[in-house]
Design a protein around this motif. Sequence first.
Motif, PDB file in Angstrom:
ATOM      1  N   ASP A 254       0.843  -1.188   0.000  1.00 29.64           N
ATOM      2  CA  ASP A 254       0.000   0.000   0.000  1.00 29.64           C
ATOM      3  C   ASP A 254       0.878   1.238   0.000  1.00 29.64           C
ATOM      4  N   ASN A 255       0.211   2.396  -0.080  1.00 31.92           N
ATOM      5  CA  ASN A 255       0.943   3.667  -0.188  1.00 31.92           C
ATOM      6  C   ASN A 255       0.485   4.610   0.911  1.00 31.92           C
ATOM      7  N   LYS A 256       0.076   4.028   2.049  1.00 30.57           N
ATOM      8  CA  LYS A 256      -0.565   4.842   3.090  1.00 30.57           C
ATOM      9  C   LYS A 256       0.374   5.139   4.252  1.00 30.57           C
ATOM     10  N   GLY A 257      -0.033   6.099   5.065  1.00 31.65           N
ATOM     11  CA  GLY A 257       0.617   6.319   6.345  1.00 31.65           C
ATOM     12  C   GLY A 257       1.799   7.258   6.270  1.00 31.65           C
ATOM     13  N   GLU A 258       1.953   8.035   7.321  1.00 31.43           N
ATOM     14  CA  GLU A 258       3.098   8.935   7.398  1.00 31.43           C
ATOM     15  C   GLU A 258       4.343   8.144   7.772  1.00 31.43           C
ATOM     16  N   MET A 259       5.478   8.676   7.390  1.00 30.40           N
ATOM     17  CA  MET A 259       6.744   8.105   7.841  1.00 30.40           C
ATOM     18  C   MET A 259       7.375   9.116   8.783  1.00 30.40           C
ATOM     19  N   ASP A 260       8.110   8.629   9.770  1.00 33.77           N
ATOM     20  CA  ASP A 260       8.713   9.521  10.756  1.00 33.77           C
ATOM     21  C   ASP A 260      10.006  10.093  10.173  1.00 33.77           C
ATOM     22  N   VAL A 261       9.823  11.119   9.322  1.00 27.63           N
ATOM     23  CA  VAL A 261      10.959  11.711   8.621  1.00 27.63           C
ATOM     24  C   VAL A 261      11.899  12.400   9.606  1.00 27.63           C
ATOM     25  N   ARG A 262      11.347  12.916  10.694  1.00 26.23           N
ATOM     26  CA  ARG A 262      12.190  13.556  11.699  1.00 26.23           C
ATOM     27  C   ARG A 262      13.184  12.543  12.283  1.00 26.23           C
ATOM     28  N   ALA A 263      12.660  11.361  12.653  1.00 22.27           N
ATOM     29  CA  ALA A 263      13.558  10.311  13.169  1.00 22.27           C
ATOM     30  C   ALA A 263      14.547   9.882  12.095  1.00 22.27           C
TER      31      ALA A 263
END
Lengths: 333, 333
Positions: A254-263
């Motif tokens: 799937d192509n859903k959900g945020e990724m923790d780009v800060r981490a």
Amino acid sequence: MKALVYTANQEMTYREEPIPQPEPGDALVAIESVGICGSDMHAYLGHDERRVPPLILGHEAVGTVIDGSRPGEKVVLNPLITCGVCTDCLAGRQNLCANRDLIGMYRAGAFAEQIAIPERNLIPVPPDMNAARAALTEPGATGLHAVLLAERASARPISEARALVLGAGSVGLLTALILQDKGVTRVDLAETNALRRKTIEMHTDCRVFDPLQSAPETAGYELVFDAVGNSITRQSSIASVCSGGVIVHIGLMDNKGEMDVRAMTLREITFIGSYTYTPVDLKRTLEKLYSDALGSLEWVEQRPLAQGARAFDELNNGLCAAPKIVLNVASPG
Amino acid sequence: MKALVYTANQEMTYREEPIPQPEPGDALVAIESVGICGSDMHAYLGHDERRVPPLILGHEAVGTVIDGSRPGEKVVLNPLITCGVCTDCLAGRQNLCANRDLIGMYRAGAFAEQIAIPERNLIPVPPDMNAARAALTEPGATGLHAVLLAERASARPISEARALVLGAGSVGLLTALILQDKGVTRVDLAETNALRRKTIEMHTDCRVFDPLQSAPETAGYELVFDAVGNSITRQSSIASVCSGGVIVHIGLMDNKGEMDVRAMTLREITFIGSYTYTPVDLKRTLEKLYSDALGSLEWVEQRPLAQGARAFDELNNGLCAAPKIVLNVASPG
């Protein structure tokens, strides 16, 4: 000819189809064995808008040339048809070709007795090589390609790495076996299907575990391969990879959900999308499979193409213990 | 001593503070010049929970040792205080140290007449080097580090690449200048602030443009550096990078928004989080700045530390034409 046709949502029909007509530059190949890929399942479930029924799926194929410049030759198909003249093709990165096509997507695939495919997409197979084994070339090359991307991005040689592979379908399992072949210190394989885990434990020496029962070690891995590709495995990848480590994202669930780009930034994580393979990846994988570098491969299950519809149904319901089902076309007779 | 203290949300106060007391292994340094960083602005706006008022901010500093093993020596500060004994530190990847600290974050920073800092965090500066120029070492090293990560991940030498840099604060601009110094074919710099664009056009030969007026070329760049780091620049990065290309994510503006992981996978994009720099990056950057490799640097504006509060206010309101403001501590006397 007989073919297994994706005729509607969750419906595969074994039926008579016209023999394919080769275009100039095409060979006609009699299929011997062809694997069921996760992307075939994705299409079967109606989740891939690029694959529209009625369509012959299947792209992990081995067979024999019956019409073309090398009749009688045993070949694996490179399913990725590329232009051959763009900068990416000329640079050996054919998988990036903007004009690429794939058999079993916009054109007929290999769940059939015969297929027409460009001559340049044929990869010679040693005559004594088992066809079901050769049919693993395509998923294996997908794993090899991902491993090679990880290798380029890694700060230290990957033989010193601890690696986590999420998802033990054939791509995930073959990725793990390729990592072991490269001498990677530790390879852990996460798989939620208990039947598959048992098969892998029985037939390989991979460390396989259920991520729902025991989470992978936090920040424990220099390399993480996501062979599933959904929002949960992406979160798990970021949690499991160590600072400065590499995530290779292979799956397309799937192509859903945020990724923790800060981490990812504060921990300096590299995230690489990996798409299929190059022709050289396919050749090298075929050599590895032929030389037994990836083990006995007894985890592969073989069935007749005529019973393909049932295989799709069982795969969809999690009833298959094998990470890979290869369908064999009955010899004409 | 006098110091510029972050006393409350959007409030900087120039006031008397106690002289710092060096701990064992610390030197006492008289600050000469110190730059205002985007992360200082971030704190000033109350967006960084790690920086709690009252706190002396500032970490882009140059000064002279007044108490320590090398008294009288001119030094740049390495603001990143790391343990020195973990695997990452020992491997030269000190920026990944799990026990790292930063001056101006949990401990007092350099917007002050004096600072106490470990001796091992002092980097010698040539005595004839201009202090405001040396104060660019830290943001420059952030750019160099990002460029070196891109270089490792790139399929071809970066001198053949087209590069896009999003955001022309000092880190973005210095990243562009470092790319030019490395002979990168084409470097485009996107900046929404018209005053800054004018300054950059006047004092550098960078190609700078307004991304709100003319979007960067779709799939046009082998390398994209995101020196902003918000959901819009991340989307723009993915749209602008070519298949097989590399995005380096430096900025930490926000952590929101989905990323198109499907496109990143099908187009085989590498996304790298880049965090600060190593001691070697700082040394190399200092050498580049000293040798004029990054140009005349006339785009830097200098102001007295005593007027720092006004500088923060103007930066916050987009009134500053300079990509970097360096605050100079008045000589005691």
